[in-house]
Write a protein that holds these residues in place. Structure first.
Motif, mmCIF file in Angstrom:
data_model
loop_
_atom_site.group_PDB
_atom_site.id
_atom_site.type_symbol
_atom_site.label_atom_id
_atom_site.label_comp_id
_atom_site.label_asym_id
_atom_site.label_seq_id
_atom_site.Cartn_x
_atom_site.Cartn_y
_atom_site.Cartn_z
ATOM 1 N N ILE A 104 0.804 -1.019 0.022
ATOM 2 C CA ILE A 104 0.268 -0.045 0.200
ATOM 3 C C ILE A 104 0.610 1.151 -0.200
ATOM 4 O O ILE A 104 0.575 2.352 -0.129
ATOM 5 N N MET A 105 1.781 0.820 0.613
ATOM 6 C CA MET A 105 2.787 2.473 0.444
ATOM 7 C C MET A 105 3.981 1.621 0.297
ATOM 8 O O MET A 105 4.399 0.024 0.786
ATOM 9 N N GLN A 137 0.903 6.248 -6.156
ATOM 10 C CA GLN A 137 0.605 7.907 -6.486
ATOM 11 C C GLN A 137 1.894 8.320 -5.438
ATOM 12 O O GLN A 137 2.182 7.938 -4.457
ATOM 13 N N GLU A 138 2.159 8.654 -6.304
ATOM 14 C CA GLU A 138 3.940 9.462 -5.289
ATOM 15 C C GLU A 138 3.354 10.855 -4.514
ATOM 16 O O GLU A 138 2.577 11.699 -4.935
ATOM 17 N N ILE A 139 3.535 10.664 -2.917
ATOM 18 C CA ILE A 139 2.733 11.820 -2.916
ATOM 19 C C ILE A 139 4.211 12.520 -2.187
ATOM 20 O O ILE A 139 3.962 13.693 -0.950
ATOM 21 N N SER A 140 5.995 12.160 -1.909
ATOM 22 C CA SER A 140 6.394 13.070 -1.346
ATOM 23 C C SER A 140 6.654 14.581 -1.920
ATOM 24 O O SER A 140 7.362 15.659 -1.610
ATOM 25 N N ARG A 141 5.916 14.837 -3.150
ATOM 26 C CA ARG A 141 6.056 16.304 -4.084
ATOM 27 C C ARG A 141 4.890 16.470 -4.230
ATOM 28 O O ARG A 141 4.586 17.811 -4.978
ATOM 29 N N LEU A 142 3.296 16.063 -3.408
ATOM 30 C CA LEU A 142 2.790 17.004 -3.729
ATOM 31 C C LEU A 142 2.672 17.537 -2.421
ATOM 32 O O LEU A 142 3.647 18.122 -1.798
ATOM 33 N N GLU A 179 -5.129 17.057 2.978
ATOM 34 C CA GLU A 179 -5.791 16.167 2.848
ATOM 35 C C GLU A 179 -5.871 14.548 2.637
ATOM 36 O O GLU A 179 -6.719 13.948 4.053
ATOM 37 N N LEU A 180 -4.402 15.022 2.080
ATOM 38 C CA LEU A 180 -3.977 12.646 2.204
ATOM 39 C C LEU A 180 -3.995 12.772 4.297
ATOM 40 O O LEU A 180 -4.760 12.124 4.405
ATOM 41 N N ARG A 181 -3.303 13.272 4.486
ATOM 42 C CA ARG A 181 -2.934 12.486 5.890
ATOM 43 C C ARG A 181 -4.935 12.907 6.642
ATOM 44 O O ARG A 181 -5.183 12.646 7.884
#
Length: 231
Positions: free
Chosen positions: A9-10, A75-80, A87-89
């Motif tokens: 999942i991650m 989805q890469e989240i480190s550059r959002l 919103e993700l958190r």
């Protein structure tokens, strides 16, 4: 028979995290590659300063890597953007901190309900869900007690109930047993394991206590910012 591999999942790819301390650069994480399987309890273990909390903060989108990438559900989240990470958190992640961080003037129920309000949970079902989660963590008869009326273990259970209430996909728990005795600490970890099995949630937890790792599905050991063992 379907032998299709279950995707994590991650996961992280060659994650580095550097901090500047005066003229020096501290290498907190060095080329970290970990995979978090869905519906499992993963423990990041290591001594203080090993990098486990830094890694958890990066995976939870509370911090960004200096180099490398973090993926959540492909989805890469480190550059959002910051708003996308917020919103993700708020919707997909739940957090349990060492300091508990529940609001002392609120009852256990009010703390969980407040978390649901922040997450934008359906108002029609907030009361039912808050009560359900408090019963789930064994506080059905204590839900209207205020924080100062609860033991340390009970306060940590309120924090867990709040973290799971909005039905996140991943819960990050940073040293959730550090302020508890060994017996109560093991009860909290076993509670996480029960939630994994009953709610299907994924839990990532940090600890330096070797007695906590026996109930984990996967353990990554960190030393000096590097993963030195996986089992």
């Amino acid at each position: 028979m379907d032998n299709k591999e279950i995707l994590p999942i991650m996961w992280t790819e060659n994650v580095d995290r550097e901090f500047r301390a005066g003229r020096d650069i501290v290498h907190a994480l060095k080329r970290i590659n970990v995979k978090i399987q869905p519906g499992k309890l993963t423990i990041l273990r290591g001594r203080s300063g090993s990098g486990k909390t830094t890694l958890m903060n990066i995976m939870g989108a509370l911090d960004n890597p200096t180099r490398g990438k973090v993926y959540f559900k492909g989805q890469e989240i480190s550059r959002l953007s910051k708003s996308k990470q917020d919103e993700l958190r708020r919707k997909s992640f739940g957090f349990v901190f060492q300091s508990v961080a529940i609001i002392s003037i609120m009852s256990a129920f009010e703390n969980v309900d407040f978390g649901l309000r922040i997450a934008g949970y359906d108002p029609k079902h907030r009361k039912e869900r808050a009560e359900e989660c408090l019963r789930m963590v064994g506080l059905g008869k204590r839900m209207f007690h205020r924080a100062h009326e609860l033991s340390g273990g009970e306060q940590q259970r309120v924090a867990i109930a709040r973290a799971i209430a909005h039905k996140p996909e991943v819960i990050f728990a940073d040293e959730p047993t550090a302020e508890l005795d060994t017996h109560m600490g093991l009860q909290v970890v076993k509670l996480f394991k029960t939630l994994v099995e009953q709610e299907g949630v994924t839990v990532v937890m940090t600890t330096h206590d070797p007695s906590m790792v026996e109930v984990a599905d996967c353990v990554y050991t960190l030393e000096d910012g590097e993963v030195v063992d996986e089992n």
